[in-house]
Scaffold this active site. Sequence first.
Site, PDB file in Angstrom:
ATOM      1  N   ARG A  96      -0.535  -1.558  -7.267  1.00  0.00           N
ATOM      2  CA  ARG A  96      -0.792  -2.687  -6.364  1.00  0.00           C
ATOM      3  C   ARG A  96      -1.702  -3.717  -7.043  1.00  0.00           C
ATOM      4  NH1 ARG A  96      -1.272  -4.231  -0.767  1.00  0.00           N
ATOM      5  NH2 ARG A  96      -3.410  -4.653  -0.101  1.00  0.00           N
ATOM      6  N   HIS A 142      -4.109  -8.961   2.907  1.00  0.00           N
ATOM      7  CA  HIS A 142      -5.554  -8.994   3.057  1.00  0.00           C
ATOM      8  C   HIS A 142      -5.921  -9.915   4.217  1.00  0.00           C
ATOM      9  CE1 HIS A 142      -6.476  -7.796  -1.408  1.00  0.00           C
ATOM     10  NE2 HIS A 142      -6.256  -6.749  -0.630  1.00  0.00           N
ATOM     11  N   TYR A 190      -9.464 -10.646  -8.072  1.00  0.00           N
ATOM     12  CA  TYR A 190      -8.460 -10.856  -9.112  1.00  0.00           C
ATOM     13  C   TYR A 190      -8.677 -12.149  -9.898  1.00  0.00           C
ATOM     14  CZ  TYR A 190      -6.071  -7.160  -6.590  1.00  0.00           C
ATOM     15  OH  TYR A 190      -5.772  -5.972  -5.979  1.00  0.00           O
ATOM     16  N   ARG A 193       0.862  -1.172   0.000  1.00  0.00           N
ATOM     17  CA  ARG A 193       0.000   0.000   0.000  1.00  0.00           C
ATOM     18  C   ARG A 193       0.905   1.231   0.000  1.00  0.00           C
ATOM     19  NH1 ARG A 193      -2.100  -3.559   3.899  1.00  0.00           N
ATOM     20  NH2 ARG A 193      -4.176  -4.361   3.414  1.00  0.00           N
ATOM     21  N   HIS A 215      -2.396   2.774  -6.082  1.00  0.00           N
ATOM     22  CA  HIS A 215      -3.217   1.590  -5.838  1.00  0.00           C
ATOM     23  C   HIS A 215      -3.331   0.727  -7.094  1.00  0.00           C
ATOM     24  CE1 HIS A 215      -5.584  -0.458  -2.851  1.00  0.00           C
ATOM     25  NE2 HIS A 215      -6.551  -0.650  -3.719  1.00  0.00           N
ATOM     26  N   LYS A 238      -1.919  -2.602   7.891  1.00  0.00           N
ATOM     27  CA  LYS A 238      -3.106  -2.104   8.578  1.00  0.00           C
ATOM     28  C   LYS A 238      -3.251  -2.760   9.951  1.00  0.00           C
ATOM     29  CE  LYS A 238      -6.249  -0.723   4.847  1.00  0.00           C
ATOM     30  NZ  LYS A 238      -7.572  -0.984   4.232  1.00  0.00           N
TER      31      LYS A 238
END
Length: 305
Positions: free
Chosen positions: A253, A276, A285, A148, A250, A172
């Site tokens: 990414r 994730h 994806y 990120r 992004h 995160k």
Amino acid sequence: MSNWLGMFLEAKAAEDGSAKNTLQAYARDMNDFLGWAESKGYDAGKLSKADIEAYLISCDAQGLAVATRARRLSAIKQFFRFAYEERLRCDNPAIDISGPGRSKALPQVLSEEEVDRLLKAAAHTGRSEADKLRNSTLMELLYATGMRVSELVSLPVSAARGDPKMLLILGKGGKERIVPLSPDARVLMQDWLKTRDAAEEAARAKGKPVSRFLFASHGKLGHMTRHRFYLLIKEIAVTAGVSPDKVSPHKLRHAFATHLLSNGADLRAIQVLLGHADLSSTEIYTHVLEKRLAELVHTHHPLAK
């Protein structure tokens, strides 16, 4: 309700370890909702399910994207769950509200050829040789690791010491993950480290404090901001002859994940690399698998022979 919102944000920071950007997003979404309630003359402390649904309808009428409406409802549901659990309210008016669902559509994906042009253009974008090396390192690291943008610009310099083959990333919620570095990314990072250390040493000799970040800056944060890198990547796109509308941190990414999957990588491995928490976030994806799976069937199935 403003007091409740402050308590809610404090709880998210303390209990869930939510990142600063996440907390700011919660605050923006909730302030929009509470501002709407106030403009309608509603008693914010007595908002009902019907009131919340009316707000969501107004968001739809404004033409807000599905993802935006889903995010706002998520913030509202978490807020009222907190209020109920903390006994600020005797009920939870948002518990049964169904959202529009998050869009699974992937933005336009950069091709491998376009990414290659961007990486080459980065080496020629900048006012000085040091800027060009920094920009090239940023782009190479972004595409090589799928980080990120906030993770990239805030990398501590300690992460680059010792010519590592793997990079430790703080993601995160304070969660750490390890991603492998490509040979090109390793070379560029070490070259940038030498240039960066020389600049820091010169600053130290003038009595200036030494930065702990790999991509240091003189701003308040101490490192390059997300906004600055966003503008930089648009500049690189122009140099590369790629439409700036197609390029953002992004989307690099997204390109990292899409290109890995199309070249045979496992979806679970990509989930780990992207950081994730839920595999469902990575499943957007799978669209790139369709062509490869069709080729496998047509090539290897007995009836195809």
